[in-house]
Design a protein around this motif. Sequence first.
Motif, PDB file in Angstrom:
ATOM      1  N   ILE A 175       0.926  -1.115   0.079  1.00  0.00           N
ATOM      2  CA  ILE A 175      -0.132   0.104  -0.064  1.00  0.00           C
ATOM      3  C   ILE A 175       1.010   1.400   0.089  1.00  0.00           C
ATOM      4  CG2 ILE A 175      -1.428   1.454   1.185  1.00  0.00           C
ATOM      5  CD1 ILE A 175      -3.207  -0.875  -0.019  1.00  0.00           C
ATOM      6  N   GLU A 176       0.769   2.230  -0.904  1.00  0.00           N
ATOM      7  CA  GLU A 176       1.504   3.364  -0.908  1.00  0.00           C
ATOM      8  C   GLU A 176       0.588   4.344  -0.310  1.00  0.00           C
ATOM      9  OE1 GLU A 176       2.743   1.026  -4.587  1.00  0.00           O
ATOM     10  OE2 GLU A 176       1.463   2.687  -5.053  1.00  0.00           O
ATOM     11  N   GLY A 177       1.052   5.536   0.451  1.00  0.00           N
ATOM     12  CA  GLY A 177       0.311   6.386   1.143  1.00  0.00           C
ATOM     13  C   GLY A 177      -0.514   7.232   0.112  1.00  0.00           C
ATOM     14  N   GLY A 178       0.013   7.516  -0.926  1.00  0.00           N
ATOM     15  CA  GLY A 178      -0.550   8.417  -1.888  1.00  0.00           C
ATOM     16  C   GLY A 178      -2.036   7.617  -2.512  1.00  0.00           C
ATOM     17  N   ALA A 179      -1.873   6.518  -2.572  1.00  0.00           N
ATOM     18  CA  ALA A 179      -3.173   5.565  -3.145  1.00  0.00           C
ATOM     19  C   ALA A 179      -4.239   5.436  -2.126  1.00  0.00           C
ATOM     20  CB  ALA A 179      -2.546   4.115  -3.262  1.00  0.00           C
ATOM     21  N   ILE A 180      -4.349   6.094  -1.050  1.00  0.00           N
ATOM     22  CA  ILE A 180      -5.489   6.193  -0.156  1.00  0.00           C
ATOM     23  C   ILE A 180      -5.534   7.686   0.349  1.00  0.00           C
ATOM     24  CG2 ILE A 180      -5.344   3.716   0.771  1.00  0.00           C
ATOM     25  CD1 ILE A 180      -3.902   4.703   3.285  1.00  0.00           C
ATOM     26  N   GLU A 181      -7.040   7.831   0.411  1.00  0.00           N
ATOM     27  CA  GLU A 181      -7.423   9.109   0.869  1.00  0.00           C
ATOM     28  C   GLU A 181      -8.478   8.974   2.072  1.00  0.00           C
ATOM     29  OE1 GLU A 181      -7.150  12.637   0.707  1.00  0.00           O
ATOM     30  OE2 GLU A 181      -5.169  12.325  -0.002  1.00  0.00           O
ATOM     31  N   VAL A 182      -8.401   9.334   3.266  1.00  0.00           N
ATOM     32  CA  VAL A 182      -9.337   9.191   4.251  1.00  0.00           C
ATOM     33  C   VAL A 182      -9.875  10.566   4.709  1.00  0.00           C
ATOM     34  CG1 VAL A 182      -8.228   6.845   5.164  1.00  0.00           C
ATOM     35  CG2 VAL A 182      -7.598   9.091   6.173  1.00  0.00           C
TER      36      VAL A 182
END
Length: 371
Positions: A175-182
């Motif tokens: 999982i790359e941090g830029g792949a998720i938005e919370v």
Amino acid sequence: MNKRLRKLAIAILAAFLLITYARPAQSQISSYMPEESAPHEGTWLQWPHHYTYGVRFRNEVESSWIEMTRVLVQSENVHIIAYNRSERRRIRNVLRRAGVPLARVDFLIRPTDDFWVRDNGPIFVRDLTHGDIVVADWGFNGWGLDAPYMKDNTVPVGVANQRDFPRMNLNDLIIEGGAIEVDGNGVLMATRSSILEPDRNPGWTQNDVEEYLTGILGVTKFVWLDGRDGGTEDITDTHIDGFARFGRPDTIVTMNRRDLRYWGLSNRDINRLYSTRDVSGKRYRRVHLPLTRNNVRTTYGYNTGFKGSYVNFYVSNGHVLMPTYGDPNDAVAKQILQTAFPDRTVVGIDFRNAYLYGGMIHCVTQQQPVE
């Protein structure tokens, strides 16, 4: 129980959950990821160096890191990952010569491949039992084996060890941090093309990923877009943070339909994004930023061949750092963002040269929430 013992207990619990529940169910939520506009203890930066791509590469982009540091230290700490002690000494001298105060700057010595700390660095989550900060250490493999990554993949371990944070070893999932938005309230946005991809997570289904992320990030609702559909393809396989961000828990910052099509999204994805609702069923407020008017050119005149996104901004305690490109729409985007963030000052950071290498400001920053 003192803080150190609490951290030890959390680390033991994290290890137990990982072994017993390799893919935790939604009922086993043990932590959550605060949204970006929540108060920070500091920001992590992975400083550009010459050890992978040479001195010219470093020199082309370093001024952007200097300016980000200059802005960030006004309202929070800045934690710089330096390749080695020699680089730490050089970076200190560079910042001093630029007149950047160092009182809020500290360093972690760690060899790295590149500077995309959002993707390879630690993701900080908050333990629900005691409220302590925990490092979630997912795997990183160079965006699906497309770039050097072995050094970068060890950064979360280094951060956890040096700062005495409990660490969840989650390396079985890429999982790359830029792949998720919370949004901080239980909603996660992502694209399938940047997570459910054979070179990242072969054999994982969407349901597998949801069950896994639910327990760590505290997510109860997933907004999945397909992602890559031609257009401006990139090494990230269409990370969500290039075109859609939770500016605040009630706000999605994105682009208009025409620009999203240019960015590579299908009409189905755009309709899904525009109709997204929070966990209570309420529609998010939507803010549209333009693309650059022209293709981005570096400071030395090279045409990247693509327009630039302003959506890849970063929210700090006192500022919003927005990428600029020497384009007429820099001022337009800045004014829109300033209206969206009246309690912070929007500052433009020239990111033309770094954009050539595949990313923008959000890609090279990582927030550490207050403890």
